[in-house]
Design an enzyme around this catalytic site. Sequence first.
Site: not given
Ligand code: NAD
Length: 475
Positions: A69-70, A75, A99, A104, A111, A367
Site C-alpha cells: 500500500h506504499h 494494481k 514492476k 515509475d 493480484k 493500464s
Molecule cells: P493467456 O491466457 O492469454 O495465454 C497463455 C497461453 O499459454 C495460452 O495460449 C495457453 O494455451 C498457453 N499455455 C498454457 N500452458 C502451456 C504450456 N504448458 N505450454 C505452452 N503453452 C501453454 O495469458 P497471458 O495474458 O498471455 O499471460 C501469459 C503470462 O504473462 C502469464 O504468466 C501472465 O501472468 C503474464 N503477464 C500477462 C500480462 C497481460 O497483460 N496479459 C501482463 C504481465 C504478465
Amino acid sequence: MSKNQNQTGVYSFFNCIEKNFDKAARFISIEKGLLEQIKACNAVYRMHFPVKIGKEIKVIEAYRVQHSHHKLPCKGGIRYSIKVNQDEVMTLAALMTYKCAIVDVPFGGAKGGIKVDPQTISAENIEKITRRYTSELINKNFIGPGIDVPAPDYGSGEREMSWIFDTFLSLRSGDVDALACVTGKPVSQGGVRGRKEATGLGVFYGIRELCHVKEDMYSVGLDVGLVGKKIIIQGLGNVGYHAATFFHEAGAIIIALAEREGAIYNEKGLNVSQVFLHLKNTGSILNFPEAKNIENTEKALELECDILIPAALENVIHKNNASRIKAKIVGEAANGPITPEADEILEKKGVIIVPDIYLNAGGVTVSYFEWLKNLSHVRYGRMEKKFSENMNAELLQVIETVCKKRISTEEKKIILRGAREIDLVRSGLEDTMINGFHKIRDIKKSSKIENMRTAAFVLAINKIIDSYEKLGIFP
Ligand code: NAD
C-alpha cells in the site's frame, strides 16, 4: 537448506521472490525492518462463494492480494486458472509492486485469482463467477479507482474486465470515476487503444533495446540488432502472440512456437499470423504446413536459438531442464518462468536473463495510461491533434516557400499527421521500456551486480524506500 526453502527443500513461488529480494537487499544499506515491510504481503483476501452452474451449486475459491500500500491504488491482473492458489497470487502481487516501481507507475502491487478452468466453463457461467467475484471485492472494499484496480491476466481479457466494470457501476451508481475501477476494458467501454498488445509490445521493446547494446551482445557471442535473430516463444496467448508478431515484423525469425498440445518448428521461420489463423481454424497449432510437430511441448524450450521467450506460466525452466537450455538470452514475458535453481544454472552458463519485473511491465504501464484517461474523462490526443496538424501545415508551408520545392501529397500526409491515442500510448510505452532497461543496466554496472534480475530488484527496492521516506513514515 536456505531460509527461503520449506521443510522438503523446495521453494514455494513466494519464497522464490523472497530469495531474489534478499539477493538484492545485500546491495542496499537500510534498516532491516523496512526491508521486511517492503517484502511482506499487506493484505490477503481469500473467499469462497456459491454459483449455480447448471442444476448444481458450485463453491468457487478466489483471492485478491494487496502486496503493498506504499502507493494507492493497488494494481494487478486477475488470473483465471484451475491452478490458482494463495502462494501464487501472493507472489504475483509482490511482482506487481516491484514492476510498478521499476517503470515509475505510481501503484502498489496486487493480484487476483479465481480457481476455475475457463476452457471448460461456458461464457455465461464465467460471467456469473466474474460478477459475483466483483461484488465480493466491493463488499470488502477491495476494488475502486483509488483503492485497487484489477486488469487482465492469464485466462482473462477485455470481456471479463467489462463485466467487472458493469458490476461495479451497478453497485456504485453515480461514481463519476467508476470507469477507473478496472483496466484492460474494451475501447468502447473506456479502454485505451493499445492496451491489448501492450505487454507483448513491451517485451519486444525491452529485448530490442538489449539487442542494441554491443557489449551485451558480444558477451553472448551475438551480433547487434534484432534482424535475423532466432526466437522461440512458449504460449500463444495475449502476451506471446503479440510479442511474436512484433518480433516477426521487425525481421527476427520465429523458429518455434509452443502451446499446451505441442510445439511447431521451422528453422527458416514461422509466419506468426498464419499460425494464429491455423490455430483458430483447427483449434491447435500442430500440423501447421511446412512446420515440424514437436509432441512434447517442453522440448521446444531446449532447441538451439538466440532468444527464448517463455510467455505462458511460471516455473517452466527448472533445475531438471535448465542445463539443456541453449538460448543465449531468455526474456521472461511470463511471470516467474525460471525457478531460483534454474536461474543459477543459466547464470553460470552465461545466459542473459531479462527479468519479468521489468520485461512484462508493458501491460501495467498502459493500464496506468488507461486509468489516467478514465480519471481525466478525455481521450488522448483529443485536445492537441488538430492543433499539431495545423502547426505542422504552417511549418511545412514555410519550408516549401524557403526551399522553393513542393513535396508529394503522400509525404505531406505523413508529416502533417497529429498524434492519435494509439501513437501516444505506444510512444509512452516505448519510452518507459527504454528508460527502464537503461536504469537497470546502469545499476548493474555501477554496483557491479552479476545479473539483471538482482539489479532490477535493487532499482525497485530503492524506489519503494524513496516513497516511504516521502510519506514520512520512516524518516
Ligand atoms: P493467456 O491466457 O492469454 O495465454 C497463455 C497461453 O499459454 C495460452 O495460449 C495457453 O494455451 C498457453 N499455455 C498454457 N500452458 C502451456 C504450456 N504448458 N505450454 C505452452 N503453452 C501453454 O495469458 P497471458 O495474458 O498471455 O499471460 C501469459 C503470462 O504473462 C502469464 O504468466 C501472465 O501472468 C503474464 N503477464 C500477462 C500480462 C497481460 O497483460 N496479459 C501482463 C504481465 C504478465
